[in-house]
Design a protein around this motif. Structure first.
Motif, PDB file in Angstrom:
ATOM      1  N   ALA A   1       3.838 -17.829  -2.554  1.00  0.00           N
ATOM      2  CA  ALA A   1       2.985 -16.695  -2.925  1.00  0.00           C
ATOM      3  C   ALA A   1       3.579 -15.373  -2.468  1.00  0.00           C
ATOM      4  CB  ALA A   1       1.590 -16.875  -2.335  1.00  0.00           C
TER       5      ALA A   1
ATOM      6  N   THR B   1     -10.644 -16.399  -3.466  1.00  0.00           N
ATOM      7  CA  THR B   1      -9.352 -16.947  -3.056  1.00  0.00           C
ATOM      8  C   THR B   1      -9.556 -17.896  -1.881  1.00  0.00           C
ATOM      9  OG1 THR B   1      -8.354 -14.839  -3.669  1.00  0.00           O
ATOM     10  CG2 THR B   1      -7.018 -16.345  -2.335  1.00  0.00           C
TER      11      THR B   1
ATOM     12  N   LEU C   1      -3.460 -12.011   1.149  1.00  0.00           N
ATOM     13  CA  LEU C   1      -3.373 -12.008  -0.310  1.00  0.00           C
ATOM     14  C   LEU C   1      -4.708 -12.423  -0.914  1.00  0.00           C
ATOM     15  CD1 LEU C   1       0.107 -13.697  -0.923  1.00  0.00           C
ATOM     16  CD2 LEU C   1      -0.438 -11.255  -0.905  1.00  0.00           C
ATOM     17  N   ARG C   2      -5.066 -11.770  -2.027  1.00  0.00           N
ATOM     18  CA  ARG C   2      -6.296 -12.099  -2.731  1.00  0.00           C
ATOM     19  C   ARG C   2      -5.989 -12.334  -4.205  1.00  0.00           C
ATOM     20  NH1 ARG C   2     -10.101 -13.573   0.541  1.00  0.00           N
ATOM     21  NH2 ARG C   2     -11.420 -13.504  -1.327  1.00  0.00           N
ATOM     22  N   TYR C   3      -6.662 -13.333  -4.757  1.00  0.00           N
ATOM     23  CA  TYR C   3      -6.616 -13.556  -6.208  1.00  0.00           C
ATOM     24  C   TYR C   3      -8.004 -14.065  -6.596  1.00  0.00           C
ATOM     25  CZ  TYR C   3      -4.723 -14.562 -10.819  1.00  0.00           C
ATOM     26  OH  TYR C   3      -4.472 -14.552 -12.176  1.00  0.00           O
TER      27      TYR C   3
ATOM     28  N   HIS D   1      -4.541 -22.662  -3.238  1.00  0.00           N
ATOM     29  CA  HIS D   1      -3.273 -21.930  -3.364  1.00  0.00           C
ATOM     30  C   HIS D   1      -2.377 -22.496  -4.452  1.00  0.00           C
ATOM     31  CE1 HIS D   1      -1.605 -25.208  -0.826  1.00  0.00           C
ATOM     32  NE2 HIS D   1      -0.441 -24.878  -1.358  1.00  0.00           N
TER      33      HIS D   1
ATOM     34  N   TRP E   1      -3.619 -20.322  -7.408  1.00  0.00           N
ATOM     35  CA  TRP E   1      -3.447 -18.869  -7.422  1.00  0.00           C
ATOM     36  C   TRP E   1      -2.043 -18.395  -7.067  1.00  0.00           C
ATOM     37  CZ3 TRP E   1      -2.046 -16.474  -2.908  1.00  0.00           C
ATOM     38  CH2 TRP E   1      -2.452 -17.015  -1.684  1.00  0.00           C
TER      39      TRP E   1
ATOM     40  N   ARG F   1      -0.697 -15.391  -9.498  1.00  0.00           N
ATOM     41  CA  ARG F   1      -0.614 -13.999  -9.054  1.00  0.00           C
ATOM     42  C   ARG F   1       0.662 -13.327  -9.560  1.00  0.00           C
ATOM     43  NH1 ARG F   1       2.291 -12.486  -4.331  1.00  0.00           N
ATOM     44  NH2 ARG F   1       0.864 -10.728  -4.195  1.00  0.00           N
TER      45      ARG F   1
ATOM     46  N   PRO G   1      -1.071 -10.977 -12.794  1.00  0.00           N
ATOM     47  CA  PRO G   1      -1.360 -10.398 -11.471  1.00  0.00           C
ATOM     48  C   PRO G   1      -2.681  -9.650 -11.389  1.00  0.00           C
ATOM     49  CG  PRO G   1       0.416  -9.203 -12.577  1.00  0.00           C
ATOM     50  CD  PRO G   1       0.174 -10.431 -13.375  1.00  0.00           C
TER      51      PRO G   1
ATOM     52  N   ALA H   1      -5.478 -10.771 -12.247  1.00  0.00           N
ATOM     53  CA  ALA H   1      -6.550 -11.760 -12.031  1.00  0.00           C
ATOM     54  C   ALA H   1      -7.712 -11.523 -12.983  1.00  0.00           C
ATOM     55  CB  ALA H   1      -7.025 -11.736 -10.577  1.00  0.00           C
TER      56      ALA H   1
END
Length: 292
Positions: free
Chosen positions: A29, A80, A94-96, A129, A132, A136, A140, A142
Motif C-alpha cells: 500500500a 478502511t 492510509l484511508r480508503y 487491506h 484496498w 488505492r 485513488p 475511492a
C-alpha cells in the motif's frame, strides 16, 4: 436503487473481464514495487472496455474476508480496515473509505440463490487491506462502489469456480468481479536466521516454477489441471501451505464462464517481492487480453 450505485446506461459496453490481483504484503500500500505502475494504468484499461467509464461497482473477493458460507457485506459505506500489526505508523494512516452497493447486494444474493448456493447479506462493511491496497492505486478517489463477498476457505477450487459462475451475468452491466489474494503465499519463507529477505531478493526456484506452471496452464485454458492445482502444480503446498490467498483466482475465473466453454485466462502482470510473494495479475474471458 442505492444512491451510491450508478444506474446502467444505454451505451453498449463490452462485458468487463473479471480480474485477479495479487496484493502482496500490506506494505505494498506504501511500496507497491513493480506492481504499482501496472495498477496505476489498470483503471484506464478497464474504462476502455466500459465506454470510458469506471466500473458501475466492484464485487471484491479477498483472501482476508473469510466466512463459513458466502456473505455479502452490504453496508452503504465501507471504512478502511487495518487488519495487520507491527508495520510502520504511516501505513495505519492510509484511508480508503469507499461507498458500498446495497442494491447490488440484493441482486447478487438472488443470483447465488438461483444457483443453489447459500448466501447471507449483512448491513455491515469494511475493506480489508487485500481489497484496498491495490484499489488505492487503481481508483485513488475511492469513488467506485464496492461490495465485498466473503467466502468459505474450506470450499474447493471447483466450488469457488461455481460461485463465480453465478456472478457471470453482472459483467454485462459494467460490474467488475475482483479477486484479490496472492499467486504465491508462504509467510514462513519470510523469516529465518537471516531475517526477512529484501523486497528485491532473487526469486526462489520453487516460486518461479509454480508461477510459470500457472501461467502456462492458464494460457492453455487447462481448467482440469488448474482446478486440481494442489496435486498437479509444482511445489503447490510449499507455495500455499493454506490456499485462501489463491482461492479468489477461481471465483474470478468462474465469473467469466458464461456457459460457452472454458474461459481463456491471461497473465497481465508478472513480478515477485521478497523472493517468494508472487504479485501476478490475471484476467479472464474473451477480453482477458484487453487490460494487458
Amino acid at each position: 436503487m442505492s444512491p451510491n450505485l450508478p444506474s446502467p446506461t444505454a451505451a453498449a459496453a463490452r462485458p468487463l473481464p473479471p480480474i485477479f490481483l495479487s496484493h502482496g504484503s500490506p506494505m505494498t500500500a506504501l511500496e507497491p514495487g513493480e506492481a504499482g505502475p501496472f495498477w496505476q494504468v489498470l483503471a484506464a484499461r478497464v474504462a476502455a472496455l466500459n465506454d470510458g467509464r469506471p466500473p458501475r461497482a466492484i464485487i471484491a473477493v479477498s483472501g482476508h474476508t473469510l466466512t463459513r458460507e458466502p456473505v455479502l457485506l452490504a453496508a452503504a459505506r465501507h471504512p478502511t480496515v487495518h487488519d495487520f500489526y507491527g508495520f510502520p505508523p504511516p501505513l495505519y494512516e492510509l484511508r480508503y473509505d469507499a461507498p458500498g452497493a446495497p442494491a447490488l447486494a440484493e441482486r447478487v444474493a438472488g443470483l447465488l440463490q438461483d444457483a443453489g448456493l447459500p448466501v447471507h447479506r449483512v448491513d455491515e462493511g469494511g475493506l480489508d487491506h487485500g481489497i484496498w491496497a491495490p484499489l488505492r492505486f487503481i481508483w485513488p478517489q475511492a469513488d467506485v462502489p464496492v461490495l465485498p463477498l466473503g467466502f468459505p476457505p474450506d470450499w474447493s477450487p471447483a466450488q469457488l469456480y461455481r460461485l463465480g459462475q453465478a456472478l457471470a451475468p453482472l459483467a454485462a452491466d459494467g460490474v467488475l468481479v475482483y479477486g484479490t489474494g496472492a499467486m504465491t503465499h508462504n509467510l514462513r519463507l519470510l523469516s529465518g536466521p537471516a531475517g526477512r529477505p529484501s523486497i528485491a531478493a532473487p526469486e526462489r526456484a520453487e516460486s518461479a516454477a509454480f508461477r510459470t506452471w500457472f501461467a502456462e496452464r492458464s494460457a492453455a485454458a487447462d481448467w482440469p489441471a488448474l482446478l486440481d492445482y494442489r496435486a498437479q502444480a509444482p511445489h503447490a503446498v510449499l507455495m500455499h501451505p493454506t490456499d485462501e490467498h489463491l482461492l479468489p483466482f477461481y471465483v474470478a475465473a468462474g465469473a467469466a464462464d458464461r456457459g460457452d466453454g472454458a474461459p481463456p485466462a491471461r497473465r497481465l502482470h508478472d513480478s515477485v517481492t521478497y523472493g517468494c510473494l508472487g504479485m501476478d495479475a490475471y484476467a479472464f474471458g474473451p477480453d482477458a487480453a484487453a487490460p494487458a
